[in-house]
Motif scaffolding. Structure first.
Motif, short mmCIF file in Angstrom:
data_model
loop_
_atom_site.label_atom_id
_atom_site.label_comp_id
_atom_site.label_asym_id
_atom_site.label_seq_id
_atom_site.Cartn_x
_atom_site.Cartn_y
_atom_site.Cartn_z
N LEU A 1 -0.77 13.74 -0.69
CA LEU A 1 0.27 12.71 -0.60
C LEU A 1 0.59 12.46 0.86
CD1 LEU A 1 2.87 13.49 -3.40
CD2 LEU A 1 1.78 11.31 -2.96
N ASP B 1 2.89 10.08 3.08
CA ASP B 1 3.98 9.10 3.16
C ASP B 1 4.12 8.32 1.84
OD1 ASP B 1 6.10 7.85 4.35
OD2 ASP B 1 4.89 6.36 5.40
N GLY B 2 4.05 9.04 0.73
CA GLY B 2 4.22 8.43 -0.58
C GLY B 2 2.97 7.84 -1.19
N GLN B 3 1.88 7.75 -0.41
CA GLN B 3 0.61 7.24 -0.94
C GLN B 3 -0.15 8.39 -1.60
OE1 GLN B 3 -1.69 5.02 2.05
NE2 GLN B 3 0.19 4.79 3.22
N GLY C 1 5.94 10.18 -8.55
CA GLY C 1 7.11 9.38 -8.23
C GLY C 1 8.36 9.93 -8.87
N LYS D 1 6.48 12.97 -1.65
CA LYS D 1 5.90 12.00 -0.72
C LYS D 1 4.86 12.60 0.22
CE LYS D 1 9.90 8.89 -0.58
NZ LYS D 1 9.18 7.80 -1.26
#
Length: 439
Positions: free
Chosen positions: A216, A218-220, A268, A273
């Motif tokens: 993960l 930065d949230g990707q 999520g 993140k």
């Protein structure tokens, strides 16, 4: 970089190679090794580590991490970040990275992920799990056995497959109490059980089991590999994962795409993140459901398998790259994200990977080993790890005892046929003999 080591091990040699390849100084803080490994193991580490610090017990504490960082600072060392492959220290790693200004999950998140009961019920409340979970007591166990449903028992805070097994009509509370008592004297694993082994029961999830090797950034969400647990053995007191393969052999593109979409929703929901995750799940032929989220690289040969399919980048290496890239808000982070996109799986269930892997894990039985060696008749594996030797005495445990592990690589186009062949041949690829068996 500061490495947190459990009892002198936890992928230390692999981490050393990766850090030396990057020309980085390597600092090690280890909990006290077991008596049979003192002083030899500490001497081994000291021979290559730039600095070695050793705790006063078999489990590291938060204050020892803080003190070690302070000592390194006072010695003029610049510590960039911290890593630990031992799940019981994941919150300590997060604590160190928070103090160093390196992006990571929060220590509270690391601890929360290890509470399998809370994670299960959080996902169920969000509609992302079809499973209900219950904290076990003697009355709850009896009530669940009477309702006629199929359940699985496991520790609320656990590690690997320790004391995890299907519930049966004759499962007794005394058995769980005995496992709890045995866990208190298991020096190596005790640090993973929080304040002591507590059990939960959840609806049994049918279907094949898989793991998503995930980073993960930065949230990707970047899934670098998907492994199928090709052979699994459920025993009375644990579950043994005998062999794994990637790419998954029994999923089609649409099912993989559905799994990736579900995984994005799960991460999520858990508000994650950053970080490296070994996420285990089952596909029931109708939906995906979670087994557990491990905030670390997968064990056994998972990292080596990723290296074989991801252009020479092991999962451990990619986790280090993530930690370093997280410190750069510009080109380095963007370049790493593009690299992960190229190496991994795409939302439509496809990947550009052209190599397949199969690996088998060999478990020891209680007894005294006479010999362990690679059989000449088997095709030569790409990776060979023989972890025990002649004369080693294996006690009876409620957990797996790894004896060895072998990994083979082959073109993805040959996956179905080669997988069946290797599954058959690999069963006898290690010649294992015992002087005595059982106690």
């Amino acid at each position: 970089m500061l490495i947190l080591s459990h009892c002198g091990f936890s992928f230390l040699e692999d981490l050393k190679l990766e850090l030396h390849r990057r020309q980085l100084r390597c600092f090690v803080l280890s909990s006290l090794p077991l008596p049979e490994h003192v002083p030899a193991r500490l001497q081994q580490i000291e021979s290559w580590a730039d600095r070695l610090y050793v705790g006063d017990a078999h489990q590291l504490r938060s204050d020892e991490v803080t003190q070690t960082l302070q000592r390194l600072h006072e010695a003029g060392e610049q510590v960039t970040c911290c890593i630990s492959v031992w799940e019981g220290y994941r919150h300590l790693m997060a604590q160190a990275n928070l103090s160093l200004g390196t992006y990571d999950i929060a220590p509270e998140q690391a601890l929360a992920l290890r509470n399998k009961l809370a994670v299960r019920n959080q996902l169920a409340a969000a509609g992302l799990s079809h499973v209900q979970a219950h904290a076990l007591s003697a009355p709850v166990l009896q009530a669940l056995q009477l309702d006629g449903r199929h359940y699985f028992i496991k520790p609320i805070h656990g590690i690997a497959s320790y004391a995890a097994f299907p519930m049966h009509p004759d499962t007794r509370w005394d058995t769980l109490e005995a496992l709890r008592e045995a866990s208190a004297s298991d020096t190596v694993y005790a640090s993973a059980f929080n304040e002591g082994l507590e059990f939960m029961a959840e609806d049994y999830i049918p279907g094949k089991e898989f793991s998503f090797e995930t980073l993960l950034l930065d949230g990707q969400v970047h899934v670098v590999a998907i492994h199928e647990k090709y052979e699994v053995t459920e025993t009375a007191e644990t579950v043994l994962e005998d062999s794994c393969t990637t790419p998954p052999a029994s999923l089609d593109q649409a099912q993989i795409a559905a799994g990736l979409a579900w995984l994005n929703q799960v991460l999520g929901c858990l508000a994650l993140k950053w970080g490296c995750y070994h996420i285990e799940a089952r596909f029931t032929d109708e939906h995906w459901d979670l087994i557990e989220v491990n905030p670390r690289v997968g064990g056994s040969l998972i990292s080596h398998s990723v290296e074989a399919v991801a252009d020479g980048h092991s999962m451990l290496s990619l986790w280090l790259d993530l930690l370093f890239a997280s410190q750069d808000d510009g080109p380095l982070r963007e370049a790493f994200a593009h690299r992960l996109d190229r190496l991994g799986w795409h939302a439509d269930g496809t990947t550009a990977q052209t190599t397949a892997t199969f690996f088998r894990v060999y478990f020891a039985k209680p007894g005294t080993l006479r010999c362990v060696e690679l059989a000449t008749a088997a095709p030569a594996p790409s990776v060979t790890h023989i972890l025990l030797k002649a004369g080693d005495v294996i006690p009876a445990h409620a957990r797996e005892v790894f004896l060895g592990q072998l990994l083979w690589t082959f073109p993805r186009t040959e996956h179905p046929a080669e997988l069946k062949r290797l599954s058959r041949i690999s069963a006898d690829a290690l010649d294992i003999q015992y002087e005595t068996e059982g106690f």
